[in-house]
Motif scaffolding. Structure first.
Motif, PDB file in Angstrom:
ATOM      1  N   GLY A   1       0.828  -1.189   0.000  1.00  0.00           N
ATOM      2  CA  GLY A   1       0.000   0.000   0.000  1.00  0.00           C
ATOM      3  C   GLY A   1       0.869   1.247   0.000  1.00  0.00           C
ATOM      4  O   GLY A   1       1.814   1.358   0.791  1.00  0.00           O
ATOM      5  N   ILE A   2       0.562   2.192  -0.905  1.00  0.00           N
ATOM      6  CA  ILE A   2       1.358   3.415  -1.039  1.00  0.00           C
ATOM      7  C   ILE A   2       0.424   4.615  -1.036  1.00  0.00           C
ATOM      8  O   ILE A   2      -0.515   4.696  -1.842  1.00  0.00           O
ATOM      9  N   ASP A   3       0.691   5.542  -0.140  1.00  0.00           N
ATOM     10  CA  ASP A   3      -0.129   6.741  -0.012  1.00  0.00           C
ATOM     11  C   ASP A   3       0.277   7.795  -1.041  1.00  0.00           C
ATOM     12  O   ASP A   3       1.435   7.866  -1.455  1.00  0.00           O
ATOM     13  N   SER A   4      -0.705   8.620  -1.460  1.00  0.00           N
ATOM     14  CA  SER A   4      -0.472   9.751  -2.372  1.00  0.00           C
ATOM     15  C   SER A   4       0.189   9.309  -3.675  1.00  0.00           C
ATOM     16  O   SER A   4       1.187   9.875  -4.111  1.00  0.00           O
ATOM     17  N   SER A   5      -0.401   8.295  -4.297  1.00  0.00           N
ATOM     18  CA  SER A   5       0.173   7.756  -5.527  1.00  0.00           C
ATOM     19  C   SER A   5       0.280   8.817  -6.608  1.00  0.00           C
ATOM     20  O   SER A   5      -0.581   9.676  -6.761  1.00  0.00           O
ATOM     21  N   HIS A   6       1.369   8.731  -7.364  1.00  0.00           N
ATOM     22  CA  HIS A   6       1.694   9.660  -8.449  1.00  0.00           C
ATOM     23  C   HIS A   6       1.878  11.096  -7.945  1.00  0.00           C
ATOM     24  O   HIS A   6       1.666  12.049  -8.679  1.00  0.00           O
ATOM     25  N   ALA A   7       2.292  11.201  -6.683  1.00  0.00           N
ATOM     26  CA  ALA A   7       2.597  12.514  -6.116  1.00  0.00           C
ATOM     27  C   ALA A   7       3.709  12.304  -5.083  1.00  0.00           C
ATOM     28  O   ALA A   7       4.740  11.722  -5.404  1.00  0.00           O
ATOM     29  N   PHE A   8       3.486  12.742  -3.836  1.00  0.00           N
ATOM     30  CA  PHE A   8       4.502  12.605  -2.794  1.00  0.00           C
ATOM     31  C   PHE A   8       4.241  11.307  -2.033  1.00  0.00           C
ATOM     32  O   PHE A   8       3.591  11.292  -0.989  1.00  0.00           O
ATOM     33  N   GLU A   9       4.758  10.226  -2.549  1.00  0.00           N
ATOM     34  CA  GLU A   9       4.376   8.888  -2.104  1.00  0.00           C
ATOM     35  C   GLU A   9       5.044   8.505  -0.782  1.00  0.00           C
ATOM     36  O   GLU A   9       6.129   8.976  -0.451  1.00  0.00           O
ATOM     37  N   ARG A  10       4.354   7.602  -0.060  1.00  0.00           N
ATOM     38  CA  ARG A  10       4.892   7.092   1.194  1.00  0.00           C
ATOM     39  C   ARG A  10       4.353   5.692   1.439  1.00  0.00           C
ATOM     40  O   ARG A  10       3.206   5.381   1.122  1.00  0.00           O
ATOM     41  N   THR A  11       5.197   4.842   1.995  1.00  0.00           N
ATOM     42  CA  THR A  11       4.764   3.536   2.468  1.00  0.00           C
ATOM     43  C   THR A  11       5.518   3.231   3.754  1.00  0.00           C
ATOM     44  O   THR A  11       6.297   4.046   4.244  1.00  0.00           O
ATOM     45  N   HIS A  12       5.273   2.047   4.295  1.00  0.00           N
ATOM     46  CA  HIS A  12       5.924   1.635   5.536  1.00  0.00           C
ATOM     47  C   HIS A  12       6.574   0.279   5.320  1.00  0.00           C
ATOM     48  O   HIS A  12       6.108  -0.522   4.494  1.00  0.00           O
ATOM     49  N   GLU A  13       7.621   0.024   6.064  1.00  0.00           N
ATOM     50  CA  GLU A  13       8.333  -1.245   5.897  1.00  0.00           C
ATOM     51  C   GLU A  13       7.421  -2.451   6.142  1.00  0.00           C
ATOM     52  O   GLU A  13       7.660  -3.533   5.585  1.00  0.00           O
ATOM     53  N   LYS A  14       6.369  -2.279   6.945  1.00  0.00           N
ATOM     54  CA  LYS A  14       5.450  -3.399   7.169  1.00  0.00           C
ATOM     55  C   LYS A  14       4.792  -3.843   5.863  1.00  0.00           C
ATOM     56  O   LYS A  14       4.605  -5.043   5.634  1.00  0.00           O
ATOM     57  N   ALA A  15       4.429  -2.886   5.011  1.00  0.00           N
ATOM     58  CA  ALA A  15       3.819  -3.239   3.722  1.00  0.00           C
ATOM     59  C   ALA A  15       4.812  -3.979   2.838  1.00  0.00           C
ATOM     60  O   ALA A  15       4.438  -4.910   2.112  1.00  0.00           O
ATOM     61  N   LEU A  16       6.080  -3.569   2.883  1.00  0.00           N
ATOM     62  CA  LEU A  16       7.110  -4.257   2.105  1.00  0.00           C
ATOM     63  C   LEU A  16       7.281  -5.698   2.592  1.00  0.00           C
ATOM     64  O   LEU A  16       7.370  -6.636   1.791  1.00  0.00           O
ATOM     65  N   ILE A  17       7.315  -5.855   3.914  1.00  0.00           N
ATOM     66  CA  ILE A  17       7.500  -7.185   4.495  1.00  0.00           C
ATOM     67  C   ILE A  17       6.347  -8.108   4.114  1.00  0.00           C
ATOM     68  O   ILE A  17       6.574  -9.250   3.668  1.00  0.00           O
ATOM     69  N   HIS A  18       5.120  -7.646   4.264  1.00  0.00           N
ATOM     70  CA  HIS A  18       3.973  -8.511   3.983  1.00  0.00           C
ATOM     71  C   HIS A  18       3.864  -8.835   2.494  1.00  0.00           C
ATOM     72  O   HIS A  18       3.467  -9.946   2.126  1.00  0.00           O
ATOM     73  N   THR A  19       4.246  -7.899   1.639  1.00  0.00           N
ATOM     74  CA  THR A  19       4.224  -8.174   0.197  1.00  0.00           C
ATOM     75  C   THR A  19       5.265  -9.221  -0.161  1.00  0.00           C
ATOM     76  O   THR A  19       4.983 -10.183  -0.899  1.00  0.00           O
ATOM     77  N   GLU A  20       6.476  -9.045   0.352  1.00  0.00           N
ATOM     78  CA  GLU A  20       7.528 -10.010   0.041  1.00  0.00           C
ATOM     79  C   GLU A  20       7.192 -11.398   0.583  1.00  0.00           C
ATOM     80  O   GLU A  20       7.423 -12.415  -0.084  1.00  0.00           O
ATOM     81  N   GLN A  21       6.602 -11.451   1.771  1.00  0.00           N
ATOM     82  CA  GLN A  21       6.250 -12.741   2.345  1.00  0.00           C
ATOM     83  C   GLN A  21       5.173 -13.446   1.529  1.00  0.00           C
ATOM     84  O   GLN A  21       5.225 -14.662   1.322  1.00  0.00           O
ATOM     85  N   LEU A  22       4.184 -12.710   1.073  1.00  0.00           N
ATOM     86  CA  LEU A  22       3.145 -13.317   0.245  1.00  0.00           C
ATOM     87  C   LEU A  22       3.744 -13.884  -1.034  1.00  0.00           C
ATOM     88  O   LEU A  22       3.417 -15.003  -1.462  1.00  0.00           O
TER      89      LEU A  22
END
Length: 350
Positions: free
Chosen positions: A318-339
């Protein structure tokens, strides 16, 4: 969850990737970075004629293949006009609004290889001069690039080597906070590229035997709609785009989970594959959200539109403010990689 997950290395890769300018059409440098990374892992790679990169890891079943894709091309711009006042008019690459780049530092890449810095501004920026500085439309007519060079007219700009068609790239302004946030332009989709590179590294380091030959397409034209519509081996059964989950009103996606897309502007994604992702997530304590992206298309939908007979899916952090000033959290990276880690070791849905 699986072991050997190095989130610090994933974040380092994101920092490196977003720092390499690569709007659609200008991706050679970032593709070379990815190719060099994979070659260090002794992974077989090849380029397609469009400039994308395909990595392949053989599996036990060589008759049925999987393909995963993420894209390194980003939003950007081209010089549309060298203006009489010594500034540049832009033409946008990708789907975003001019207001999202107002005040942004940028680079102008000339055909000769020279790079000049600048700032993207409203022509009517100064409130001391322009009464409509706050109300004038943020559009192609009013936005311009102020070049960091002593130029006052079009002729002086052209003497620098700047010309129509030169690429203009945006400062990513990447920051990684102590509490796990990653703030940067171009997390779409370089966050997912970093995840795939880490996934490939885990496969190699852990000596995982994949059940199916698996291809990884690092695509370079997604933002303009056709990055993943070709070079799909005929043996491919499942095709998964790893791209951002969009956040906003009415969306369930957040910055702390993996988003599983059930439908976007192209229509529903494969129902069986979607349920397979959910089952894997629930069995392995992976936090996920199901979501619909109303104004979104992926390389998986591009592949379907081009006529490939495949099962297609779309997941990503999940990424906030897509196509602008984007932000995510390492938790989203971890859960995506694990899936993805468990998915590539699972049986196919058909």
């Amino acid at each position: 969850m699986g072991t050997n997950l190095n989130i610090d290395e994933t974040k380092k890769l994101i920092h490196q990737l977003v720092s390499i300018p690569s709007p659609s059409g200008f991706t050679d440098k970032v593709i070379q970075f990815v190719d060099d990374y994979l070659k260090q892992l002794n992974v077989e790679t090849k380029r397609n004629n469009k400039g994308g990169l395909i990595a392949t890891i053989p599996g036990t079943n060589e008759e049925e293949h999987r393909m995963l894709t993420a894209h390194v091309d980003t939003l950007g711009a081209m010089v549309k006009e060298v203006k009489d006042n010594g500034r540049l008019r832009l033409d946008l690459i990708g789907g975003f609004n001019y207001n999202s780049i107002e005040g942004e530092y940028c680079e102008i890449h000339t055909a000769s290889g020279k790079v000049y810095t600048g700032t993207i501004l409203m022509h009517q920026t100064s409130v001391h001069v322009y009464k409509d500085a706050g109300t004038a439309k943020r559009n192609q007519d009013n936005m311009e690039v102020r070049i960091d060079a002593e130029v006052n007219n079009a002729e002086e700009v052209r003497q620098l080597g700047i010309e129509v068609g030169d690429f203009v790239t945006f400062d990513p302004r990447v920051q990684i906070t102590a509490n796990g946030f990653i703030k940067s332009r171009h997390l779409d989709d370089k966050a997912s590229v970093a995840i795939l590179l880490q996934l490939i590294k885990r496969i190699k380091e852990e000596g995982i035997s994949l059940p199916y030959t698996t291809h990884f397409l690092i695509s370079n034209n997604e933002e303009i709609g056709y990055g993943g519509n070709s070079n799909i081996p005929p043996e491919t059964v499942e095709y998964v785009a790893v791209d951002m989950g969009a956040i906003g009103d009415g969306q369930s996606t957040d910055e702390y989970t993996v988003s599983i897309c059930v439908k976007d502007a192209s229509g529903p994604y494969h129902y069986g594959l979607r349920k397979h992702f959910v089952s894997i997530a629930e069995q392995n304590n992976i936090s996920y959200k199901l979501d619909i992206y109303p104004y979104y298309g992926s390389d998986a939908s591009a592949a379907i539109r081009s006529g490939h007979d495949i099962v297609h899916g779309l997941i990503g952090p999940g990424i906030d403010s897509s196509h602008a000033f984007e932000r995510t959290h390492e938790k989203a990276l971890i859960h995506t990689e694990q899936l993805l880690y468990y998915y590539i070791q699972s049986e196919m849905v058909i």
